[in-house]
Design a protein around this motif. Sequence first.
Motif, PDB file in Angstrom:
ATOM      1  N   SER A 288       0.860  -1.183   0.000  1.00  0.00           N
ATOM      2  CA  SER A 288       0.000   0.000   0.000  1.00  0.00           C
ATOM      3  C   SER A 288       0.890   1.224   0.000  1.00  0.00           C
ATOM      4  O   SER A 288       1.854   1.305   0.762  1.00  0.00           O
ATOM      5  N   SER A 289       0.564   2.199  -0.851  1.00  0.00           N
ATOM      6  CA  SER A 289       1.372   3.415  -0.906  1.00  0.00           C
ATOM      7  C   SER A 289       1.162   4.280   0.333  1.00  0.00           C
ATOM      8  O   SER A 289       2.019   5.105   0.662  1.00  0.00           O
ATOM      9  N   ASP A 290       0.054   4.102   1.058  1.00  0.00           N
ATOM     10  CA  ASP A 290      -0.217   4.863   2.291  1.00  0.00           C
ATOM     11  C   ASP A 290      -0.978   3.975   3.264  1.00  0.00           C
ATOM     12  O   ASP A 290      -2.221   3.961   3.281  1.00  0.00           O
ATOM     13  N   PRO A 291      -0.237   3.221   4.098  1.00  0.00           N
ATOM     14  CA  PRO A 291      -0.909   2.343   5.076  1.00  0.00           C
ATOM     15  C   PRO A 291      -1.760   3.106   6.077  1.00  0.00           C
ATOM     16  O   PRO A 291      -2.613   2.504   6.742  1.00  0.00           O
ATOM     17  N   GLY A 292      -1.547   4.425   6.216  1.00  0.00           N
ATOM     18  CA  GLY A 292      -2.386   5.211   7.118  1.00  0.00           C
ATOM     19  C   GLY A 292      -3.796   5.374   6.596  1.00  0.00           C
ATOM     20  O   GLY A 292      -4.712   5.716   7.343  1.00  0.00           O
ATOM     21  N   VAL A 293      -3.999   5.148   5.335  1.00  0.00           N
ATOM     22  CA  VAL A 293      -5.332   5.214   4.739  1.00  0.00           C
ATOM     23  C   VAL A 293      -5.942   3.820   4.635  1.00  0.00           C
ATOM     24  O   VAL A 293      -7.104   3.597   5.002  1.00  0.00           O
ATOM     25  N   ALA A 294      -5.140   2.860   4.130  1.00  0.00           N
ATOM     26  CA  ALA A 294      -5.615   1.480   4.027  1.00  0.00           C
ATOM     27  C   ALA A 294      -4.412   0.554   4.004  1.00  0.00           C
ATOM     28  O   ALA A 294      -3.362   0.896   3.456  1.00  0.00           O
TER      29      ALA A 294
ATOM     30  N   THR B  22      -5.197   5.766  -1.372  1.00  0.00           N
ATOM     31  CA  THR B  22      -3.942   5.032  -1.428  1.00  0.00           C
ATOM     32  C   THR B  22      -3.959   4.110  -2.634  1.00  0.00           C
ATOM     33  O   THR B  22      -5.027   3.812  -3.203  1.00  0.00           O
ATOM     34  N   THR B  23      -2.768   3.653  -3.046  1.00  0.00           N
ATOM     35  CA  THR B  23      -2.655   2.749  -4.194  1.00  0.00           C
ATOM     36  C   THR B  23      -2.184   1.394  -3.692  1.00  0.00           C
ATOM     37  O   THR B  23      -1.124   1.286  -3.060  1.00  0.00           O
ATOM     38  N   ILE B  24      -2.957   0.373  -3.990  1.00  0.00           N
ATOM     39  CA  ILE B  24      -2.605  -1.002  -3.638  1.00  0.00           C
ATOM     40  C   ILE B  24      -1.980  -1.645  -4.874  1.00  0.00           C
ATOM     41  O   ILE B  24      -2.572  -1.636  -5.957  1.00  0.00           O
TER      42      ILE B  24
ATOM     43  N   ILE C 280      -6.482   1.836  -7.159  1.00  0.00           N
ATOM     44  CA  ILE C 280      -6.611   3.032  -6.325  1.00  0.00           C
ATOM     45  C   ILE C 280      -7.785   2.829  -5.367  1.00  0.00           C
ATOM     46  O   ILE C 280      -8.918   2.569  -5.790  1.00  0.00           O
ATOM     47  N   VAL C 281      -7.503   2.953  -4.053  1.00  0.00           N
ATOM     48  CA  VAL C 281      -8.524   2.763  -3.020  1.00  0.00           C
ATOM     49  C   VAL C 281      -8.844   4.117  -2.399  1.00  0.00           C
ATOM     50  O   VAL C 281      -7.942   4.808  -1.886  1.00  0.00           O
ATOM     51  N   ASN C 282     -10.089   4.506  -2.478  1.00  0.00           N
ATOM     52  CA  ASN C 282     -10.561   5.756  -1.893  1.00  0.00           C
ATOM     53  C   ASN C 282     -11.375   5.424  -0.642  1.00  0.00           C
ATOM     54  O   ASN C 282     -12.438   4.808  -0.731  1.00  0.00           O
ATOM     55  N   VAL C 283     -10.877   5.824   0.536  1.00  0.00           N
ATOM     56  CA  VAL C 283     -11.550   5.542   1.807  1.00  0.00           C
ATOM     57  C   VAL C 283     -12.398   6.746   2.197  1.00  0.00           C
ATOM     58  O   VAL C 283     -11.901   7.880   2.265  1.00  0.00           O
ATOM     59  N   LYS C 284     -13.670   6.491   2.467  1.00  0.00           N
ATOM     60  CA  LYS C 284     -14.603   7.543   2.863  1.00  0.00           C
ATOM     61  C   LYS C 284     -15.146   7.262   4.258  1.00  0.00           C
ATOM     62  O   LYS C 284     -15.257   6.104   4.679  1.00  0.00           O
TER      63      LYS C 284
ATOM     64  N   ASN D  46      -2.807 -11.768   1.286  1.00  0.00           N
ATOM     65  CA  ASN D  46      -3.870 -12.390   0.485  1.00  0.00           C
ATOM     66  C   ASN D  46      -4.684 -11.372  -0.297  1.00  0.00           C
ATOM     67  O   ASN D  46      -5.670 -11.718  -0.919  1.00  0.00           O
ATOM     68  N   GLY D  47      -4.281 -10.084  -0.215  1.00  0.00           N
ATOM     69  CA  GLY D  47      -4.996  -9.048  -0.960  1.00  0.00           C
ATOM     70  C   GLY D  47      -6.175  -8.477  -0.215  1.00  0.00           C
ATOM     71  O   GLY D  47      -6.999  -7.777  -0.817  1.00  0.00           O
ATOM     72  N   LEU D  48      -6.258  -8.713   1.123  1.00  0.00           N
ATOM     73  CA  LEU D  48      -7.348  -8.159   1.918  1.00  0.00           C
ATOM     74  C   LEU D  48      -6.998  -6.730   2.292  1.00  0.00           C
ATOM     75  O   LEU D  48      -6.006  -6.476   2.981  1.00  0.00           O
ATOM     76  N   VAL D  49      -7.832  -5.776   1.836  1.00  0.00           N
ATOM     77  CA  VAL D  49      -7.605  -4.357   2.074  1.00  0.00           C
ATOM     78  C   VAL D  49      -8.497  -3.910   3.224  1.00  0.00           C
ATOM     79  O   VAL D  49      -9.713  -4.154   3.225  1.00  0.00           O
ATOM     80  N   THR D  50      -7.886  -3.222   4.225  1.00  0.00           N
ATOM     81  CA  THR D  50      -8.632  -2.722   5.383  1.00  0.00           C
ATOM     82  C   THR D  50      -8.514  -1.209   5.433  1.00  0.00           C
ATOM     83  O   THR D  50      -7.409  -0.664   5.465  1.00  0.00           O
ATOM     84  N   ALA D  51      -9.681  -0.541   5.429  1.00  0.00           N
ATOM     85  CA  ALA D  51      -9.691   0.918   5.496  1.00  0.00           C
ATOM     86  C   ALA D  51      -9.304   1.367   6.893  1.00  0.00           C
ATOM     87  O   ALA D  51      -9.765   0.817   7.897  1.00  0.00           O
ATOM     88  N   VAL D  52      -8.453   2.414   6.957  1.00  0.00           N
ATOM     89  CA  VAL D  52      -7.997   2.929   8.247  1.00  0.00           C
ATOM     90  C   VAL D  52      -8.557   4.323   8.493  1.00  0.00           C
ATOM     91  O   VAL D  52      -9.098   4.604   9.562  1.00  0.00           O
ATOM     92  N   SER D  53      -8.417   5.196   7.530  1.00  0.00           N
ATOM     93  CA  SER D  53      -8.914   6.555   7.691  1.00  0.00           C
ATOM     94  C   SER D  53      -9.238   7.123   6.311  1.00  0.00           C
ATOM     95  O   SER D  53      -8.841   6.580   5.271  1.00  0.00           O
TER      96      SER D  53
END
Length: 556
Positions: free
Chosen positions: A403-409, A425-427, A441-445, A414-421
Amino acid sequence: MIMKARLLFLVITCALISCTKIDELQNNVDSLMSRVEALEKRCDEMNSNISSLRTLIEAVQAQKKITNVASTSTGYVITFSDKSSITLKHGEDGSTPTISVRQESDGVWYWVLNGNWLLDSNGKKIRATGTTPLMKIENDYWYISYNEGKTWSKLDKATGKDGDSFFKSVSQDDQYVYIMLADGTVINIPKENAFALSFDKTTFHPATETMTIPFTIIAAGNDLNVVTFSDSNISTKAYMESKAVGHLDLTFIGGNHNGNVLVAAKSNGKTVMEILEFEEGVLSTSSAMEYWVGTEGKDINVSISRNMDINIESSISWITAAPKTKALVQENMCITVIPNETYQDREGKVTIKGDEGISLVFTIHQAQKDYIKLDKNSVSILDEETINLSYTTNVSGIVTWSSSDPGVATVDSNGLVTAVSKGETTITVKTQDGKCSDSCIVNVKRFSDGISITCSGGSFMINGTLILYGSQMNWYVRNNTGHTVTVDNVYLVDGENGNKTGTLSLNTELENGKSVGWTISVPLRGIHYPVTAVFSITCEGEKYSASGTYTYSRPF
């Protein structure tokens, strides 16, 4: 000759007057003799050129054709179809009358002198195919006669230098010879095509027991006859579709394709011949006919034996082939397969074509480009939500995730993405060798960012800031979370004392992009504005709350 005799008499007389002047007189006499000889030579050339010009016009009028134009050091020799010929000579800087011809509107050619028509004693133009003008030099002047020397007309002064070019140029193309005179007049005379027999080629490598070979004939007469003479193992016959087009039918006897055929065509007393050579065709290979190539491409060297010219054809642009060299040869051919930049396996063919349908076909299979591909390239999720990214690849081995920004996700192995804030970020997933990758590209809202709650008014009874019992409020919820949600319940909050009303169960499913509304009655004790409605909403198994506030505006 009369001019020379007078000159000799003058020399003798001068010698009797004074012997002391002999050397001086001799030099003057020599100079005068040279000048006279030059004038007489030029006069002869002028009359010769005039005669040639008349012959040229007569050839045009008689519709003769030119069979040959030969260049010489002094001009050209032109040969006509009746085997007659004329010589056209170049000239140099000098001063002579300009004799030419010009075609009138009646189609007849007439003589021209210095740009003007030559006229006879009756004032009529003189035909170029009739009387030929004669030139002479007398008393240092040019004279011309239109009646074979019976009378003469005085023209320009004769200088004794080489004359101007009588014929300016001679050029030709496939159909005509173009003769330009000194005054710019151009005479076009058609060329006679030589009798000829023509085949596209004269060496063959037959692959079947029968063959048909076309040929053409040029400038044949009505008496055209075409015959063939062949080796005993070849049966031949000539057929004419027209006077210019024909074909040979050949049959090879006993499976023997080697031999020669003589084809002779005769017309108008002329005979032309061609010899056709036949040889058993060889086009073979000791190499494999099918190849499998990786995505990176490669050069494939194949060995070919042949005794014929070949054409190489490739069915697609990503394969090229080039022979290194004919006679019976053993050679290598390089088939170049370029890298496969597509995500599909592909197949192509290289065909080597020889004579009469002989061919070799090489088949090339190439693997698709190495790749790894995610099922999504962009996605929006809610804070604390998870989503699983999947991939396909043709590369073996484990993959790595980042993840380019683990603070976001964050993303696990195994490819499981968890939203943080809230954020973006780019996975990225990569193959083990690092050569192939793909990204999403993962957009966390925040959940509340996707829910909007409004009150559109209702029916109100107001006492100061108190909305009285019996009033009704219209509340709406719009879902833009990207998910289907369930609106579970709602309660109202008094804007003055913070008291809550009882909870109203709604239990309403709301699709993404849709809105739903309810009319809520004000409780018995009333409620002070601004009024806040708090909704409990379930999304993907998680409980969220969202609220909206209404402030009453008194109408005027």
